[in-house]
Design a protein around this motif. Structure first.
Motif, PDB file in Angstrom:
ATOM      1  N   GLY A 174       0.838  -1.202   0.000  1.00  0.00           N
ATOM      2  CA  GLY A 174       0.000   0.000   0.000  1.00  0.00           C
ATOM      3  C   GLY A 174       0.869   1.246   0.000  1.00  0.00           C
ATOM      4  N   ALA A 175       0.576   2.128  -0.897  1.00  0.00           N
ATOM      5  CA  ALA A 175       1.383   3.340  -1.045  1.00  0.00           C
ATOM      6  C   ALA A 175       0.996   4.331   0.047  1.00  0.00           C
ATOM      7  CB  ALA A 175       1.182   3.949  -2.427  1.00  0.00           C
ATOM      8  N   SER A 176       1.909   4.569   0.992  1.00  0.00           N
ATOM      9  CA  SER A 176       1.661   5.533   2.054  1.00  0.00           C
ATOM     10  C   SER A 176       1.872   6.950   1.555  1.00  0.00           C
ATOM     11  CB  SER A 176       2.593   5.248   3.228  1.00  0.00           C
ATOM     12  OG  SER A 176       3.944   5.481   2.839  1.00  0.00           O
ATOM     13  N   THR A 177       1.447   7.886   2.379  1.00  0.00           N
ATOM     14  CA  THR A 177       1.654   9.302   2.033  1.00  0.00           C
ATOM     15  C   THR A 177       3.133   9.615   1.958  1.00  0.00           C
ATOM     16  OG1 THR A 177      -0.402   9.862   3.185  1.00  0.00           O
ATOM     17  CG2 THR A 177       1.108  11.659   2.704  1.00  0.00           C
ATOM     18  N   TYR A 178       3.911   9.007   2.812  1.00  0.00           N
ATOM     19  CA  TYR A 178       5.360   9.212   2.815  1.00  0.00           C
ATOM     20  C   TYR A 178       5.962   8.804   1.465  1.00  0.00           C
ATOM     21  CZ  TYR A 178      10.280   8.331   3.823  1.00  0.00           C
ATOM     22  OH  TYR A 178      11.652   8.321   3.776  1.00  0.00           O
ATOM     23  N   VAL A 179       5.586   7.618   0.992  1.00  0.00           N
ATOM     24  CA  VAL A 179       6.105   7.138  -0.302  1.00  0.00           C
ATOM     25  C   VAL A 179       5.651   8.056  -1.429  1.00  0.00           C
ATOM     26  CG1 VAL A 179       6.034   5.248  -1.970  1.00  0.00           C
ATOM     27  CG2 VAL A 179       6.262   4.750   0.477  1.00  0.00           C
ATOM     28  N   LEU A 180       4.371   8.455  -1.391  1.00  0.00           N
ATOM     29  CA  LEU A 180       3.839   9.319  -2.443  1.00  0.00           C
ATOM     30  C   LEU A 180       4.582  10.649  -2.509  1.00  0.00           C
ATOM     31  CD1 LEU A 180       1.704   9.826  -4.608  1.00  0.00           C
ATOM     32  CD2 LEU A 180       0.191  10.693  -2.801  1.00  0.00           C
ATOM     33  N   LEU A 197      21.261  12.636  -3.576  1.00  0.00           N
ATOM     34  CA  LEU A 197      21.562  13.329  -2.330  1.00  0.00           C
ATOM     35  C   LEU A 197      20.350  14.104  -1.812  1.00  0.00           C
ATOM     36  CD1 LEU A 197      25.166  14.633  -3.106  1.00  0.00           C
ATOM     37  CD2 LEU A 197      24.532  12.784  -1.545  1.00  0.00           C
ATOM     38  N   ILE A 198      19.626  14.746  -2.753  1.00  0.00           N
ATOM     39  CA  ILE A 198      18.436  15.501  -2.343  1.00  0.00           C
ATOM     40  C   ILE A 198      17.411  14.579  -1.721  1.00  0.00           C
ATOM     41  CG2 ILE A 198      16.457  16.798  -3.225  1.00  0.00           C
ATOM     42  CD1 ILE A 198      18.317  18.078  -5.270  1.00  0.00           C
ATOM     43  N   ASP A 199      17.173  13.442  -2.379  1.00  0.00           N
ATOM     44  CA  ASP A 199      16.169  12.505  -1.849  1.00  0.00           C
ATOM     45  C   ASP A 199      16.599  11.937  -0.503  1.00  0.00           C
ATOM     46  OD1 ASP A 199      13.739  10.725  -2.207  1.00  0.00           O
ATOM     47  OD2 ASP A 199      15.340   9.225  -2.056  1.00  0.00           O
ATOM     48  N   ALA A 200      17.885  11.595  -0.379  1.00  0.00           N
ATOM     49  CA  ALA A 200      18.377  11.036   0.887  1.00  0.00           C
ATOM     50  C   ALA A 200      18.308  12.074   1.997  1.00  0.00           C
ATOM     51  CB  ALA A 200      19.804  10.530   0.712  1.00  0.00           C
ATOM     52  N   ALA A 201      18.637  13.323   1.666  1.00  0.00           N
ATOM     53  CA  ALA A 201      18.647  14.381   2.681  1.00  0.00           C
ATOM     54  C   ALA A 201      17.247  14.765   3.133  1.00  0.00           C
ATOM     55  CB  ALA A 201      19.382  15.603   2.145  1.00  0.00           C
ATOM     56  N   THR A 202      16.289  14.663   2.209  1.00  0.00           N
ATOM     57  CA  THR A 202      14.920  15.089   2.549  1.00  0.00           C
ATOM     58  C   THR A 202      14.051  13.940   3.047  1.00  0.00           C
ATOM     59  OG1 THR A 202      14.227  14.744   0.251  1.00  0.00           O
ATOM     60  CG2 THR A 202      14.963  16.967   0.868  1.00  0.00           C
ATOM     61  N   GLY A 203      14.582  12.699   3.052  1.00  0.00           N
ATOM     62  CA  GLY A 203      13.777  11.550   3.456  1.00  0.00           C
ATOM     63  C   GLY A 203      13.245  11.679   4.873  1.00  0.00           C
ATOM     64  N   GLU A 204      14.140  11.996   5.813  1.00  0.00           N
ATOM     65  CA  GLU A 204      13.704  12.110   7.214  1.00  0.00           C
ATOM     66  C   GLU A 204      12.779  13.305   7.396  1.00  0.00           C
ATOM     67  OE1 GLU A 204      15.689  12.426  11.680  1.00  0.00           O
ATOM     68  OE2 GLU A 204      16.943  12.008   9.911  1.00  0.00           O
ATOM     69  N   TRP A 205      13.085  14.385   6.715  1.00  0.00           N
ATOM     70  CA  TRP A 205      12.252  15.605   6.832  1.00  0.00           C
ATOM     71  C   TRP A 205      10.843  15.335   6.312  1.00  0.00           C
ATOM     72  CZ3 TRP A 205      10.106  18.625   2.896  1.00  0.00           C
ATOM     73  CH2 TRP A 205       9.552  19.831   3.309  1.00  0.00           C
ATOM     74  N   LEU A 257       7.208  15.492   8.210  1.00  0.00           N
ATOM     75  CA  LEU A 257       6.204  16.397   7.665  1.00  0.00           C
ATOM     76  C   LEU A 257       4.858  15.700   7.520  1.00  0.00           C
ATOM     77  CD1 LEU A 257       5.523  19.177   6.402  1.00  0.00           C
ATOM     78  CD2 LEU A 257       6.224  18.213   4.189  1.00  0.00           C
ATOM     79  N   VAL A 258       4.871  14.478   7.030  1.00  0.00           N
ATOM     80  CA  VAL A 258       3.622  13.762   6.782  1.00  0.00           C
ATOM     81  C   VAL A 258       3.242  12.858   7.953  1.00  0.00           C
ATOM     82  CG1 VAL A 258       3.969  13.829   4.294  1.00  0.00           C
ATOM     83  CG2 VAL A 258       4.800  11.870   5.613  1.00  0.00           C
ATOM     84  N   VAL A 259       4.020  12.885   9.013  1.00  0.00           N
ATOM     85  CA  VAL A 259       3.770  12.104  10.228  1.00  0.00           C
ATOM     86  C   VAL A 259       3.616  10.625   9.880  1.00  0.00           C
ATOM     87  CG1 VAL A 259       2.480  11.975  12.395  1.00  0.00           C
ATOM     88  CG2 VAL A 259       2.511  14.106  11.090  1.00  0.00           C
ATOM     89  N   SER A 260       4.660  10.075   9.233  1.00  0.00           N
ATOM     90  CA  SER A 260       4.627   8.679   8.811  1.00  0.00           C
ATOM     91  C   SER A 260       5.450   7.837   9.770  1.00  0.00           C
ATOM     92  CB  SER A 260       5.183   8.538   7.393  1.00  0.00           C
ATOM     93  OG  SER A 260       5.309   7.187   7.042  1.00  0.00           O
ATOM     94  N   LYS A 261       4.962   6.625  10.000  1.00  0.00           N
ATOM     95  CA  LYS A 261       5.696   5.693  10.853  1.00  0.00           C
ATOM     96  C   LYS A 261       6.762   4.926  10.065  1.00  0.00           C
ATOM     97  CE  LYS A 261       1.817   4.972  14.013  1.00  0.00           C
ATOM     98  NZ  LYS A 261       0.905   3.972  14.634  1.00  0.00           N
TER      99      LYS A 261
END
Length: 364
Positions: free
Chosen positions: A34-40, A89-97, A101-105
């Motif tokens: 299932g595609a979570s908001t985080y993945v989207l 690098l952008i994707d790796a750096a923004t992954g945690e942020w 932001l989307v309050v994903s587990k």
């Protein structure tokens, strides 16, 4: 300003590529977990940034499109690696942020692992885009070179046409002083021998002839009927001097009256016959002008029946003969020619040119 075709192709290529890539990224998550908001949000971030970085690859390909193959490949390789590395690098750096932001587990992979995996996956995508950009720019460059070549050919064609027109004008104007010199020299001879009445009549005919002919365009094509009429005017001048010693025959079928010929084409041939066949002879000489058609070729023959005493005096390479030959070659190339031949009695000149009755640019 409307976009050029190659620009539209590039824009649609980039948008379509990253849109399809985003869909392909989401399909496995949608099927298995299932595609979570985080993945989207992560996928959208990759696709948006990938779209922007793709223009760097395109700019590099475009800037080096006129360089040699090695330079183009090296430049594209550097651009692809930079774009892939930057996006990873952008994707790796923004992954945690994005996770906060989307309050994903869902936990983001470690920075180094995520950056490396993304770089390996993305480098192939940017490489394919770079290859597609190269093909588009190569096609564009080919079209530009074809247009440049066509423009160069058109310029060369215009220059050649201008040079040809100038050459024809020079050849045509060459006849004027040549013809005038011969005619005025004949009038001068009449004055010296005190034949004033004949000289005066010849001078009057000359002025009428000049008024009727020298105002015409030097490179004009005239109907054969008009060219023969010009010959009649010229022969009226010579008939004052030679009287009954000069006999002329014109043979021209009515169907050839409209055939186009260069202006003043036949006068030098007639003048050549008068100078070398009639003038030295004490007996009448007949000059015959005959027009005929052989397929798509108009054949005009000028011959005389001089008694042959002058045959060694007539090389057939004077200004008049040479001028006619050069004008035919300049106008018609290999299709135009002038052949001259000495005979036991007389001389013959045969002009050949394409048969045409249509004046270019005239209304139909």
């Amino acid at each position: 300003m409307p976009l050029k075709p190659e620009h539209r192709q590039t824009i649609w290529l980039v948008i379509t590529t990253w849109t399809l890539s985003g869909i392909l990224y989401l399909i496995p998550y949608h099927i298995f977990s299932g595609a979570s908001t985080y993945v989207l949000v992560s996928v959208v971030n990759i696709c948006v940034m990938g779209t922007l970085l793709s223009w760097g690859v395109w700019w590099t390909v475009r800037r080096t499109r006129r360089r040699n193959m090695a330079v183009r490949l090296a430049a594209m390789g550097v651009a692809v690696c930079l774009a892939s590395g930057t996006l990873a690098l952008i994707d790796a750096a923004t992954g945690e942020w994005i996770g906060r932001l989307v309050v994903s587990k869902q936990m983001s992979a470690p920075f180094g692992l995520r950056a490396t995996n993304n770089f390996i996956a993305l480098i192939w995508q940017f490489a394919l885009l770079g290859a597609a950009f190269t093909v588009i720019e190569a096609n564009r460059l080919t079209r530009e070179r074809e247009l440049e070549l066509a423009a160069a050919r058109e310029t060369a064609s215009r220059a050649e046409a201008a040079a040809s027109a100038a050459s024809l004008a020079a050849l045509r104007y060459q006849l004027n002083p040549h013809f005038l010199f011969n005619t005025l020299n004949a009038i001068s001879s009449l004055i010296v021998t005190r034949e004033y009445a004949t000289a005066d009549a010849m001078l009057a005919k000359l002025s009428e002839f000049l008024r009727a002919t020298l105002s015409s365009e030097p490179d004009a094509l005239l109907p054969l009927e008009d060219e023969l009429a010009t010959l009649q005017h010229y022969l009226e001048i010579e008939s004052v001097r030679f009287g009954e010693r000069l006999a002329v025959e014109f043979v021209c079928p009515p169907s050839l009256n409209a055939a186009l010929v260069p202006s003043f084409l036949l006068q030098p041939l007639i003048e050549n016959a008068i100078k070398y066949a009639l003038a030295p002879s004490a007996v009448p000489v007949t000059i015959r002008v005959e027009a005929a058609r052989e397929g798509d070729t108009l054949v005009v023959t000028v011959e005389d029946d001089g008694n042959g005493q002058e045959k060694d005096m007539r090389p057939g390479t004077g200004v008049g003969i040479a001028n006619v030959r050069q004008r035919l070659e300049a106008l018609y190339g290999a299709a135009g020619s002038l052949r001259t031949e000495k005979r036991a009695r007389g001389f013959v000149a045969v002009a050949r040119l394409p048969f045409d009755t249509h004046v270019e640019g005239a209304a139909t």
